[in-house]
Design a protein around this motif. Structure first.
Motif, PDB file in Angstrom:
ATOM      1  N   GLY A 222      61.703 -25.479 -90.066  1.00 52.71           N
ATOM      2  CA  GLY A 222      62.667 -26.029 -89.124  1.00 52.71           C
ATOM      3  C   GLY A 222      62.984 -25.112 -87.965  1.00 52.71           C
ATOM      4  O   GLY A 222      63.992 -25.316 -87.265  1.00 52.71           O
ATOM      5  N   LEU A 223      62.137 -24.126 -87.710  1.00 55.77           N
ATOM      6  CA  LEU A 223      62.334 -23.245 -86.558  1.00 55.77           C
ATOM      7  C   LEU A 223      61.704 -23.882 -85.321  1.00 55.77           C
ATOM      8  O   LEU A 223      60.892 -24.793 -85.410  1.00 55.77           O
ATOM      9  CB  LEU A 223      61.690 -21.873 -86.808  1.00 55.77           C
ATOM     10  CG  LEU A 223      62.016 -21.173 -88.133  1.00 55.77           C
ATOM     11  CD1 LEU A 223      61.345 -19.794 -88.166  1.00 55.77           C
ATOM     12  CD2 LEU A 223      63.513 -21.048 -88.315  1.00 55.77           C
ATOM     13  N   ASN A 224      62.069 -23.373 -84.163  1.00 51.71           N
ATOM     14  CA  ASN A 224      61.442 -23.841 -82.926  1.00 51.71           C
ATOM     15  C   ASN A 224      59.950 -23.478 -82.941  1.00 51.71           C
ATOM     16  O   ASN A 224      59.542 -22.497 -83.578  1.00 51.71           O
ATOM     17  CB  ASN A 224      62.091 -23.189 -81.708  1.00 51.71           C
ATOM     18  CG  ASN A 224      63.523 -23.636 -81.509  1.00 51.71           C
ATOM     19  OD1 ASN A 224      64.075 -24.344 -82.341  1.00 51.71           O
ATOM     20  ND2 ASN A 224      64.127 -23.223 -80.413  1.00 51.71           N
ATOM     21  N   ASP A 225      59.146 -24.257 -82.236  1.00 47.75           N
ATOM     22  CA  ASP A 225      57.744 -23.888 -82.092  1.00 47.75           C
ATOM     23  C   ASP A 225      57.662 -22.534 -81.388  1.00 47.75           C
ATOM     24  O   ASP A 225      58.320 -22.326 -80.354  1.00 47.75           O
ATOM     25  CB  ASP A 225      56.992 -24.923 -81.253  1.00 47.75           C
ATOM     26  CG  ASP A 225      56.796 -26.237 -82.000  1.00 47.75           C
ATOM     27  OD1 ASP A 225      57.009 -26.260 -83.229  1.00 47.75           O
ATOM     28  OD2 ASP A 225      56.436 -27.235 -81.346  1.00 47.75           O
ATOM     29  N   PRO A 226      56.873 -21.587 -81.916  1.00 47.76           N
ATOM     30  CA  PRO A 226      56.784 -20.276 -81.280  1.00 47.76           C
ATOM     31  C   PRO A 226      56.103 -20.363 -79.913  1.00 47.76           C
ATOM     32  O   PRO A 226      55.179 -21.145 -79.716  1.00 47.76           O
ATOM     33  CB  PRO A 226      55.946 -19.454 -82.263  1.00 47.76           C
ATOM     34  CG  PRO A 226      55.178 -20.464 -83.045  1.00 47.76           C
ATOM     35  CD  PRO A 226      56.044 -21.681 -83.137  1.00 47.76           C
ATOM     36  N   ILE A 227      56.590 -19.563 -78.976  1.00 47.09           N
ATOM     37  CA  ILE A 227      56.011 -19.507 -77.641  1.00 47.09           C
ATOM     38  C   ILE A 227      54.774 -18.607 -77.669  1.00 47.09           C
ATOM     39  O   ILE A 227      54.830 -17.482 -78.156  1.00 47.09           O
ATOM     40  CB  ILE A 227      57.034 -18.948 -76.623  1.00 47.09           C
ATOM     41  CG1 ILE A 227      58.301 -19.801 -76.610  1.00 47.09           C
ATOM     42  CG2 ILE A 227      56.417 -18.876 -75.232  1.00 47.09           C
ATOM     43  CD1 ILE A 227      58.087 -21.228 -76.193  1.00 47.09           C
TER      44      ILE A 227
ATOM     45  N   ARG B   5      46.011 -16.717 -86.704  1.00 51.11           N
ATOM     46  CA  ARG B   5      47.346 -16.153 -86.931  1.00 51.11           C
ATOM     47  C   ARG B   5      48.407 -17.004 -86.251  1.00 51.11           C
ATOM     48  O   ARG B   5      49.469 -17.269 -86.833  1.00 51.11           O
ATOM     49  CB  ARG B   5      47.395 -14.701 -86.441  1.00 51.11           C
ATOM     50  CG  ARG B   5      46.616 -13.748 -87.332  1.00 51.11           C
ATOM     51  CD  ARG B   5      46.447 -12.358 -86.738  1.00 51.11           C
ATOM     52  NE  ARG B   5      45.399 -11.634 -87.478  1.00 51.11           N
ATOM     53  CZ  ARG B   5      44.920 -10.451 -87.157  1.00 51.11           C
ATOM     54  NH1 ARG B   5      45.387  -9.819 -86.087  1.00 51.11           N
ATOM     55  NH2 ARG B   5      43.986  -9.878 -87.883  1.00 51.11           N
ATOM     56  N   TYR B   6      48.133 -17.442 -85.041  1.00 57.22           N
ATOM     57  CA  TYR B   6      49.095 -18.304 -84.353  1.00 57.22           C
ATOM     58  C   TYR B   6      49.242 -19.633 -85.087  1.00 57.22           C
ATOM     59  O   TYR B   6      50.360 -20.152 -85.236  1.00 57.22           O
ATOM     60  CB  TYR B   6      48.665 -18.550 -82.907  1.00 57.22           C
ATOM     61  CG  TYR B   6      49.600 -19.482 -82.168  1.00 57.22           C
ATOM     62  CD1 TYR B   6      50.867 -19.064 -81.777  1.00 57.22           C
ATOM     63  CD2 TYR B   6      49.226 -20.807 -81.912  1.00 57.22           C
ATOM     64  CE1 TYR B   6      51.738 -19.924 -81.118  1.00 57.22           C
ATOM     65  CE2 TYR B   6      50.086 -21.671 -81.262  1.00 57.22           C
ATOM     66  CZ  TYR B   6      51.337 -21.227 -80.872  1.00 57.22           C
ATOM     67  OH  TYR B   6      52.203 -22.077 -80.239  1.00 57.22           O
ATOM     68  N   ALA B   7      48.130 -20.186 -85.556  1.00 56.33           N
ATOM     69  CA  ALA B   7      48.182 -21.473 -86.243  1.00 56.33           C
ATOM     70  C   ALA B   7      49.035 -21.389 -87.503  1.00 56.33           C
ATOM     71  O   ALA B   7      49.859 -22.275 -87.781  1.00 56.33           O
ATOM     72  CB  ALA B   7      46.763 -21.941 -86.598  1.00 56.33           C
ATOM     73  N   GLY B   8      48.858 -20.318 -88.287  1.00 53.59           N
ATOM     74  CA  GLY B   8      49.665 -20.148 -89.492  1.00 53.59           C
ATOM     75  C   GLY B   8      51.127 -19.924 -89.176  1.00 53.59           C
ATOM     76  O   GLY B   8      52.016 -20.473 -89.855  1.00 53.59           O
ATOM     77  N   PHE B   9      51.385 -19.134 -88.162  1.00 51.42           N
ATOM     78  CA  PHE B   9      52.756 -18.847 -87.728  1.00 51.42           C
ATOM     79  C   PHE B   9      53.436 -20.133 -87.255  1.00 51.42           C
ATOM     80  O   PHE B   9      54.569 -20.446 -87.646  1.00 51.42           O
ATOM     81  CB  PHE B   9      52.713 -17.805 -86.615  1.00 51.42           C
ATOM     82  CG  PHE B   9      54.050 -17.305 -86.150  1.00 51.42           C
ATOM     83  CD1 PHE B   9      55.035 -16.939 -87.052  1.00 51.42           C
ATOM     84  CD2 PHE B   9      54.316 -17.176 -84.788  1.00 51.42           C
ATOM     85  CE1 PHE B   9      56.274 -16.465 -86.619  1.00 51.42           C
ATOM     86  CE2 PHE B   9      55.540 -16.698 -84.349  1.00 51.42           C
ATOM     87  CZ  PHE B   9      56.528 -16.348 -85.261  1.00 51.42           C
ATOM     88  N   HIS B  10      52.734 -20.893 -86.431  1.00 53.79           N
ATOM     89  CA  HIS B  10      53.268 -22.147 -85.898  1.00 53.79           C
ATOM     90  C   HIS B  10      53.551 -23.140 -87.027  1.00 53.79           C
ATOM     91  O   HIS B  10      54.613 -23.779 -87.063  1.00 53.79           O
ATOM     92  CB  HIS B  10      52.268 -22.730 -84.904  1.00 53.79           C
ATOM     93  CG  HIS B  10      52.730 -23.983 -84.218  1.00 53.79           C
ATOM     94  ND1 HIS B  10      52.683 -25.225 -84.826  1.00 53.79           N
ATOM     95  CD2 HIS B  10      53.265 -24.174 -82.983  1.00 53.79           C
ATOM     96  CE1 HIS B  10      53.158 -26.129 -83.997  1.00 53.79           C
ATOM     97  NE2 HIS B  10      53.516 -25.525 -82.868  1.00 53.79           N
ATOM     98  N   ALA B  11      52.609 -23.264 -87.961  1.00 56.86           N
ATOM     99  CA  ALA B  11      52.766 -24.227 -89.048  1.00 56.86           C
ATOM    100  C   ALA B  11      53.973 -23.911 -89.912  1.00 56.86           C
ATOM    101  O   ALA B  11      54.731 -24.813 -90.293  1.00 56.86           O
ATOM    102  CB  ALA B  11      51.494 -24.250 -89.906  1.00 56.86           C
ATOM    103  N   GLU B  12      54.168 -22.637 -90.222  1.00 62.63           N
ATOM    104  CA  GLU B  12      55.295 -22.274 -91.091  1.00 62.63           C
ATOM    105  C   GLU B  12      56.621 -22.352 -90.356  1.00 62.63           C
ATOM    106  O   GLU B  12      57.646 -22.719 -90.947  1.00 62.63           O
ATOM    107  CB  GLU B  12      55.082 -20.870 -91.675  1.00 62.63           C
ATOM    108  CG  GLU B  12      56.042 -20.520 -92.805  1.00 62.63           C
ATOM    109  CD  GLU B  12      55.860 -21.392 -94.042  1.00 62.63           C
ATOM    110  OE1 GLU B  12      56.730 -21.324 -94.935  1.00 62.63           O
ATOM    111  OE2 GLU B  12      54.850 -22.132 -94.120  1.00 62.63           O
ATOM    112  N   CYS B  13      56.628 -22.030 -89.058  1.00 60.35           N
ATOM    113  CA  CYS B  13      57.859 -22.197 -88.271  1.00 60.35           C
ATOM    114  C   CYS B  13      58.286 -23.657 -88.300  1.00 60.35           C
ATOM    115  O   CYS B  13      59.473 -23.975 -88.477  1.00 60.35           O
ATOM    116  CB  CYS B  13      57.634 -21.748 -86.821  1.00 60.35           C
ATOM    117  SG  CYS B  13      57.648 -19.950 -86.576  1.00 60.35           S
ATOM    118  N   LYS B  14      57.324 -24.532 -88.145  1.00 59.99           N
ATOM    119  CA  LYS B  14      57.621 -25.969 -88.153  1.00 59.99           C
ATOM    120  C   LYS B  14      58.121 -26.402 -89.528  1.00 59.99           C
ATOM    121  O   LYS B  14      59.082 -27.164 -89.646  1.00 59.99           O
ATOM    122  CB  LYS B  14      56.357 -26.739 -87.770  1.00 59.99           C
ATOM    123  CG  LYS B  14      56.577 -28.199 -87.401  1.00 59.99           C
ATOM    124  CD  LYS B  14      55.295 -28.814 -86.883  1.00 59.99           C
ATOM    125  CE  LYS B  14      55.543 -30.206 -86.300  1.00 59.99           C
ATOM    126  NZ  LYS B  14      56.372 -30.166 -85.087  1.00 59.99           N
TER     127      LYS B  14
END
Length: 362
Positions: free
Chosen positions: A212-217, A200-209
């Protein structure tokens, strides 16, 4: 006294007009039979009051006629609904379900699986901390015990009933982007040992990137801190620059709402929140929860059907991922105008005053 003759499977076969082997296949659900023959056998068994003894079946087939099922929790309705789905499939199959709960402990996973194996279960349904690292599951495979996983993403050597956690988490990032959030966090438990949380984090991080969003904490909590609103409030205060948080399950998302109230803040006015699972109680909150909605009942059904096929010697093929959808709630809104969602504010530690106030409440 009149002697009551025991009804046997021969009586059922004679009443249904078929052979004993055919009647046995139908009543054991152990082989093919036409719908017409199945209906006749089942009607004959019902009319005669025939009950095929589970003990007799086990002795005859050298099977225990039991299936083991291990889940992290029965308090979390997601897993309870999955077990209900399993039970609905096993009902009428002749198999008894043995249920165990590990409380999210990897060590308990191992002990419980070994215990179920010692009872001679004919198959295992499992949601564990890390199936790829589970020695007990490897032991089951070496003994040729059929295994069907639930909730886990596909893994070599195992079949699983699952929702694509990576893709579902990408949808969360898209929702945050739609509401103009840039600084987000991912709140989770046991990140290192949970393949579901990591995906879930990997998918969230990939789509944020990609957006153009900041990398999620990444914010990881212990079970104890997650269950204590005061501790969670202190953690959230340390990330007060974030305007939105993706919680890895709905229970954590609900806990965030309570913790924010302790900080004299509100969801979504001060922090937007999206959960994962779609538990029904999320709809009933004063601020209904925005979440990724899944269908754990169908997940349990799919896993059980695959397992029964394996037990009967058929190939339990990997099924496609089950559908999910974003459930709109009231816990997401655009960032406040004065939230400074501009990359200029660094996470700050909770103030001494806040720490004393919250701990005094505990």
């Amino acid at each position: 006294m009149h002697q009551i003759n025991k009804i046997t499977i021969k009586d059922v076969a004679r009443e249904a007009g078929c052979g004993v082997a055919t009647a046995s296949r139908v009543l054991n659900n152990s082989g093919p039979a036409s719908a017409q023959v199945r209906e006749k056998v089942e009607k004959a068994a019902h009319d005669l009051g025939f009950s095929f003894s589970a003990i007799g079946r086990a002795l005859q087939s050298n099977k225990s006629m039991t299936v083991g099922c291990i889940v992290p929790s029965l308090v979390n309705p997601v897993f309870a609904e999955a077990v209900q789905g399993v039970q609905s499939v096993l009902l009428g199959s002749g198999y008894q379900l043995l249920i165990a709960s590990s409380n999210y402990e990897a060590k308990a996973d191992e002990e419980l699986i070994e215990n179920l194996l010692s009872k001679g279960v004919d198959g295992l349904l499992a949601t564990v901390a890390s199936p790829s690292l589970s020695n007990a599951l490897k032991l089951a495979k070496t003994r040729n015990i059929p295994i069907s996983l639930m909730f886990h993403d596909p893994l070599d050597g195992f079949s699983t009933a699952y929702v694509d956690n990576f893709e579902a988490a990408r949808e969360v990032a898209r929702q945050f982007a739609h509401y103009q959030h840039r600084k987000t966090g991912f709140l989770t438990l046991r990140f290192s040992s949970s393949d579901r949380s990591r995906n879930r984090y990997a998918g969230f991080h990939a789509e944020c990137k990609a957006l153009g969003l900041n990398d999620p904490i990444l914010i990881e909590l212990s079970e104890a801190d997650a269950n204590m609103p005061q501790k969670l409030a202190l953690v959230l205060e340390g990330y007060s620059d974030l305007t939105a948080i993706f919680a890895s399950n709905d229970f954590l998302a609900i806990a965030i709402q309570k913790a924010m109230r302790l900080l004299n803040k509100r969801v979504p006015h001060d922090l937007s929140v999206i959960g994962f699972d779609g538990i029904e109680i999320g709809r009933l909150l004063e601020v209904p929860l925005a979440t990724i909605e899944t269908d754990p009942d169908k997940m349990g059904q799919q896993a059980a059907k695959t397992l029964l096929k394996k037990i009967q010697g058929e190939v339990g093929e990997q099924q496609p991922s089950l559908p999910f959808k974003f459930r709109t709630g009231a816990t997401i809104a655009p960032p406040r105008a004065n939230s400074h969602d501009d990359d200029q504010v660094a996470p700050r530690s909770p103030s001494i005053h806040l720490t004393k106030r919250l701990l005094n409440k505990g």
